[in-house]
Structures are given as structure tokens and as C-alpha cells.
Design an enzyme around this catalytic site. Structure first.
Site, PDB file in Angstrom:
ATOM      1  N   GLU A 211      38.801  -7.347 -16.518  1.00  0.00           N
ATOM      2  CA  GLU A 211      38.804  -9.163 -16.257  1.00  0.00           C
ATOM      3  C   GLU A 211      39.006  -9.783 -16.558  1.00  0.00           C
ATOM      4  O   GLU A 211      39.361 -11.147 -16.097  1.00  0.00           O
ATOM      5  CB  GLU A 211      37.150  -8.657 -16.218  1.00  0.00           C
ATOM      6  CG  GLU A 211      36.743  -8.011 -15.469  1.00  0.00           C
ATOM      7  CD  GLU A 211      36.185  -7.882 -14.184  1.00  0.00           C
ATOM      8  OE1 GLU A 211      35.206  -9.062 -13.817  1.00  0.00           O
ATOM      9  OE2 GLU A 211      37.808  -7.726 -13.074  1.00  0.00           O
TER      10      GLU A 211
ATOM     11  N   THR B 191      38.977 -16.451  -7.845  1.00  0.00           N
ATOM     12  CA  THR B 191      38.177 -16.447  -8.928  1.00  0.00           C
ATOM     13  C   THR B 191      38.402 -16.838  -9.962  1.00  0.00           C
ATOM     14  O   THR B 191      37.246 -18.309 -10.180  1.00  0.00           O
ATOM     15  CB  THR B 191      38.051 -14.944  -9.530  1.00  0.00           C
ATOM     16  OG1 THR B 191      37.466 -13.759  -8.319  1.00  0.00           O
ATOM     17  CG2 THR B 191      37.203 -14.689 -10.489  1.00  0.00           C
TER      18      THR B 191
END
Length: 309
Positions: A130, A183
Site C-alpha cells: 500500500e 488514490t
């Protein structure tokens, strides 16, 4: 064994009021990975299927690859590996695509090597995926994908993960419109400071949602699915957001909000027929302005990743 195939599920992060601290896993979509032992040193990605050539094959630049590399370094293993990644979910969808790949990879290598670590101890390695994907090692996607169920990240330092019981008849509707939200961009537009008034409202909703899930109390779940901090900002990135949300509520959803950073939207319902009806209404609202979409309806996935072969 010399090879293994693993599935890891998509996830809904934030769950309205719980920015970076709530997430739950769904049955589909998800990612699959094949990991094979190799006599050659290092981690090599042989192929990526379903990404239209958009994802890097260099292990250190791929979320599955970096998660596995970090894991191998931690256990002091020089085992060579070959990876084949099957992307079975849309990129940039707000469904934890990068997280599913990282979880599938680190779960697969741990199984392949005889489970030297407990499943919960794999989380920091998946979080490195991530960090690579969006610049922040947040756990609200990787934790539910790895552990299954509805997850609360109580603390990041030290990392403290809690799994919350959910009603057996609680169903999630996810609609992914045919647009993409990056994102990093979705995080960049957020404000660094929040008013005391909105903080108090959000804290009440966070507490209410947890209580509603555990009691269970469907009406309380619905009343608590209100985000006064993140949703009003990110909603501008999703065409027809308000109309789609209203369509979900009018079709019987308990609540509706953005899945992760978007553009996917999710709703929770008290049974599967309602969840299907909600999904059809949300799709119709997108289609009214010429936006196609994909629909997924699922219970809360309590299993997390699983071995396919």
C-alpha cells in the site's frame, strides 16, 4: 510443494465514517496469484493478466512483489520465486486492488514456505504494498483482505487490529462506474484540519456504527453511515454521486457512501434481495447520464484469502 495458487478478496474501506480505520472484505471480485519456487535467486514476475499492460513487472515496483520481498527479508530467506498475477478486479476502483495483490502474494509465500508466520503477522508486509501504491501504508484495505470480516484499525503505532462481528444477513452492494479515480489524487485533495463540530459528529457515527453491527441494530447502522469529513470532498470526483446515493436509499439501503477513494460506491442492506434492488437502482442512476457500471452483491466475507490449488 513447489507452487501455490491463492485468491485474495476485494474490500470496502472507510465504510462512510471510518476513514483509514474501517474496512470489510467481500466475496468478489478479487485477485489471484500463482507463486512458484525457483532455483534462480530473487523474486521475478513472469506475467500479469488482466491489467492491460499497466502494472510494472519489476518486483520492487509491484505491490505483490514488494510485499513478498519484504517478507522474505524479514524471515531471512533467499528462496527464489516466480509470480503470475491475475488481476480480476478493476484498477483504480476504490475496491482495494493494490491491497488484494499484496495480500495474495504474502499469504501465498507464507503458505508455500510452511507458515513460518501467523496470518496476522503478515499484515506489515502487505502494508508495504500500500505504501508503494499510494504513498501511505494504511491498513483499511489490506487488514480485512488478509483477515476477513469487518476490521477496525484502532492504532497504527503500535499496530492494533480488531475484528468486529457483523449480522449474518447484512449484505453489501458495490457499483463500480466506468471511470477511474487515482488514490493519490483522492488523498491529496483532503483537508489537513477538521473542525471540532465535525469531529464530534464523526466520532458519534463511528461509535454508532460499531454498536449497530455488534448488537445487531440495522436502523442504528443506517443512522451511523454518515461521513461529514471525507465524503463531501471526494464526492466531487464521482459524477452523479448525490443522485446515485439517493437512488440507493430510496431502494431500501441502510446507507450508501464511497468505497475507499472511489469511484466505486457501496451500500449496506438488511438482506440479499434488497441489496440486489439497491444495486439495480444505483446502476440506473449512473446509466441515466451515460455511465456504465459493474455490480457486485456480497455478504461480508469472513474468510479472507484462500488457497485455490
Amino acid at each position: 510443494m513447489d507452487s501455490i495458487k491463492v485468491f485474495a478478496p476485494a474490500t470496502v474501506a472507510n465504510v462512510a465514517c471510518g476513514f483509514d480505520i474501517f474496512g470489510f472484505a467481500v466475496d468478489s471480485p478479487g485477485d489471484e496469484i500463482i507463486v512458484r519456487k525457483s532455483d534462480l535467486p530473487g523474486v521475478r514476475i513472469k506475467a500479469i493478466v488482466g491489467d492491460e499492460g499497466r502494472l510494472p513487472k519489476q518486483a520492487e515496483r509491484n505491490t505483490a512483489g514488494i510485499a513478498i520481498q519484504t517478507y522474505l527479508k524479514h524471515i531471512e530467506s533467499d528462496q527464489g520465486l516466480e509470480l503470475i498475477l491475475h488481476k480480476k478486479m478493476p484498477l483504480g476502483s476504490g475496491l482495494g486492488s493494490s491491497a488484494a495483490s499484496a495480500v495474495a502474494g504474502v499469504f501465498a509465500i507464507n503458505e508455500l514456505l510452511g507458515r513460518p508466520l501467523k496470518q496476522i503477522d503478515l499484515l506489515p508486509f502487505a502494508m508495504e504494498g500500500e505504501r508503494l501504491a499510494c504513498g501511505s501504508a494504511h491498513a483499511d484495505n489490506v487488514a480485512p483482505s488478509l483477515m476477513g470480516g469487518f476490521v477496525v484499525i484502532r492504532s497504527y503505532n503500535p499496530l492494533d487490529i480488531i475484528t468486529i462481528s457483523t449480522p449474518a444477513q447484512l449484505f453489501a452492494t458495490i457499483v463500480h462506474p466506468e471511470i477511474e479515480v487515482n488514490t493519490k489524487d483522492a488523498r491529496h485533495i483532503l483537508k489537513n484540519e477538521v473542525s471540532m463540530k465535525n469531529t464530534i459528529i464523526q466520532m458519534g457515527n463511528v461509535a454508532g456504527l460499531i454498536a449497530g453491527l455488534m448488537k445487531p441494530d440495522y436502523d442504528l447502522i443506517g443512522r451511523s453511515m454518515v461521513d461529514v469529513i471525507i465524503e463531501p470532498i471526494r464526492a466531487i470526483l464521482i459524477p452523479e454521486f448525490s443522485e446515485v446515493k439517493q437512488a440507493a436509499l430510496e431502494a431500501g439501503a441502510l446507507g450508501c457512501s464511497i468505497s475507499g477513494s472511489g469511484p466505486s460506491m457501496f451500500a449496506l442492506s438488511r438482506d440479499q434481495p434488497t441489496a440486489l434492488r439497491v444495486g439495480n437502482s444505483m446502476q440506473a442512476a449512473f446509466q441515466a447520464v451515460g455511465i456504465g457500471s459493474e455490480l457486485y452483491v456480497s455478504g461480508i466475507n469472513q474468510e479472507g484469502p484462500r488457497v485455490l490449488g
